[in-house]
Design an enzyme around this catalytic site. Structure first.
Site, PDB file in Angstrom:
ATOM      1  N   HIS A  77     -30.524 -27.073 -76.256  1.00  0.00           N
ATOM      2  CA  HIS A  77     -30.403 -27.896 -77.465  1.00  0.00           C
ATOM      3  C   HIS A  77     -29.793 -29.263 -77.133  1.00  0.00           C
ATOM      4  CE1 HIS A  77     -30.068 -23.699 -79.283  1.00  0.00           C
ATOM      5  NE2 HIS A  77     -31.070 -24.207 -79.964  1.00  0.00           N
ATOM      6  N   VAL A  94     -35.041 -25.884 -70.505  1.00  0.00           N
ATOM      7  CA  VAL A  94     -33.822 -25.853 -69.688  1.00  0.00           C
ATOM      8  C   VAL A  94     -33.547 -24.398 -69.304  1.00  0.00           C
ATOM      9  CG1 VAL A  94     -31.353 -26.336 -69.639  1.00  0.00           C
ATOM     10  CG2 VAL A  94     -32.902 -27.882 -70.843  1.00  0.00           C
ATOM     11  N   HIS A 154     -26.868 -24.233 -77.039  1.00  0.00           N
ATOM     12  CA  HIS A 154     -26.716 -24.143 -75.585  1.00  0.00           C
ATOM     13  C   HIS A 154     -27.252 -25.440 -74.980  1.00  0.00           C
ATOM     14  CE1 HIS A 154     -30.987 -23.341 -75.734  1.00  0.00           C
ATOM     15  NE2 HIS A 154     -30.785 -22.263 -76.483  1.00  0.00           N
TER      16      HIS A 154
END
Ligand code: AMP
Length: 278
Positions: free
Chosen positions: A33, A172, A30
């Site tokens: 990463h 994130v 996602h």
């Protein structure tokens, strides 16, 4: 981009690379990463990403078997992100014989995540050391989403004098605050709508700390009660020191609020760092 499955082929491919940076993952990639890759790329002549679901770090009742394995889609994302080498070994390649030598982390392995996932950090440290020996990077990037993991690996590199710089990356999040995670795909639509509460609850503790509150245990308990009230099964919410995850004293300024809780069958973790004014 080369997708490599064997350790021998990986060594061969990386033999003459002077300067590689490494991003270990378990796949089902996602944007969290991808951020690690974006941090790696400008530092590297060769960006190496591994995809390996490491049995050693899963407990017997955890989700090893159902963990998502999506190599084809992952390879597409990695190619677009400009990765040079993907190392996607199978289990026999990493563990051709039972792994009887293991890395035993410090007492940090027994608290918080470690208290709820016995053996987890031993499994993480062991596979990461092994991957480091195969890739021989000069730097490796790890997300602060897994805060305790980052500290365990930072300590491992320091104590074993590995010539590898460990670089942390910020968490994130989705627009509603939920930390991105491969495990979010387990959530039902209803659970997904509830899931941002974990981050909200941790942020509320941060706000109290900034407002001067110092009764850490009461704040931890209150946050867990709030999660319970909304149908979660919390494992812990804890205000800790950033440096070593020890309980803080009133003089500590660099703090992190960590939490882990189950929503239905899915266990989510998150944390928020804060620095109090001196
Ligand atoms: P995983 O595939 O879950 O083992 O994660 C691989 C790496 O990505 C680890 O260093 C994680 O901390 C990092 N990571 C996972 N989710 C996030 C996120 N939402 N933000 C930043 N890093 C992350």
């Amino acid at each position: 981009m080369d997708v490599i499955h064997s350790a021998a082929a990986l060594r061969e491919r990386l033999q003459r690379v002077p300067n590689n940076v490494f991003v270990p993952t378990m796949g089902h990639l996602h944007d969290g990463h991808i951020q690690l890759i974006n941090i790696a790329k400008p530092r590297a002549t060769c960006t190496v990403v591994s995809i390996f679901v490491n049995r050693l770090q899963f407990g017997p009742r955890e989700d090893f078997d159902r963990y998502p394995r999506t190599l084809e889609a992952d390879a597409g994302r990695l190619e677009s992100a400009g990765v040079d080498v993907v190392f996607a070994p199978d289990e026999r390649e990493i563990y051709p014989e039972p792994q009887t030598f293991v890395v035993e982390p410090s007492d940090l392995q027994y608290v918080l995540e470690g208290a709820h996932r016995p053996g987890h950090f031993r499994g993480v440290a062991t596979v990461v050391l092994k991957l480091f020996n195969l890739v021989m990077p000069h730097s490796a990037i790890f997300g602060k989403k897994d805060y305790q993991q980052y500290l365990v690996l930072r300590d491992m590199v320091r104590q074993f004098a590995l010539p590898i710089e460990i670089i942390p990356a910020e968490t994130v999040r989705a627009p509603d605050g939920l930390a991105l995670s491969s495990r979010n795909m387990y959530l039902s639509a209803q659970e997904r709508a509830e899931a941002p509460r974990l981050h909200q609850v941790l942020s509320a503790v941060c706000a109290e700390l900034k407002g001067g509150a110092r009764d850490f245990q009461r704040m931890d308990q209150q946050a867990m009660t709030e999660l319970l009230r909304h149908g979660w099964q919390p494992d812990y919410v804890a205000v800790r020191r950033q440096a070593d995850l020890h309980p803080p004293t009133e003089r500590d300024r660099e703090l992190v609020v960590l939490g882990a809780a189950r929503l239905g069958r899915t266990r989510l973790i998150d944390n928020v760092e804060l620095t109090l004014p001196a």
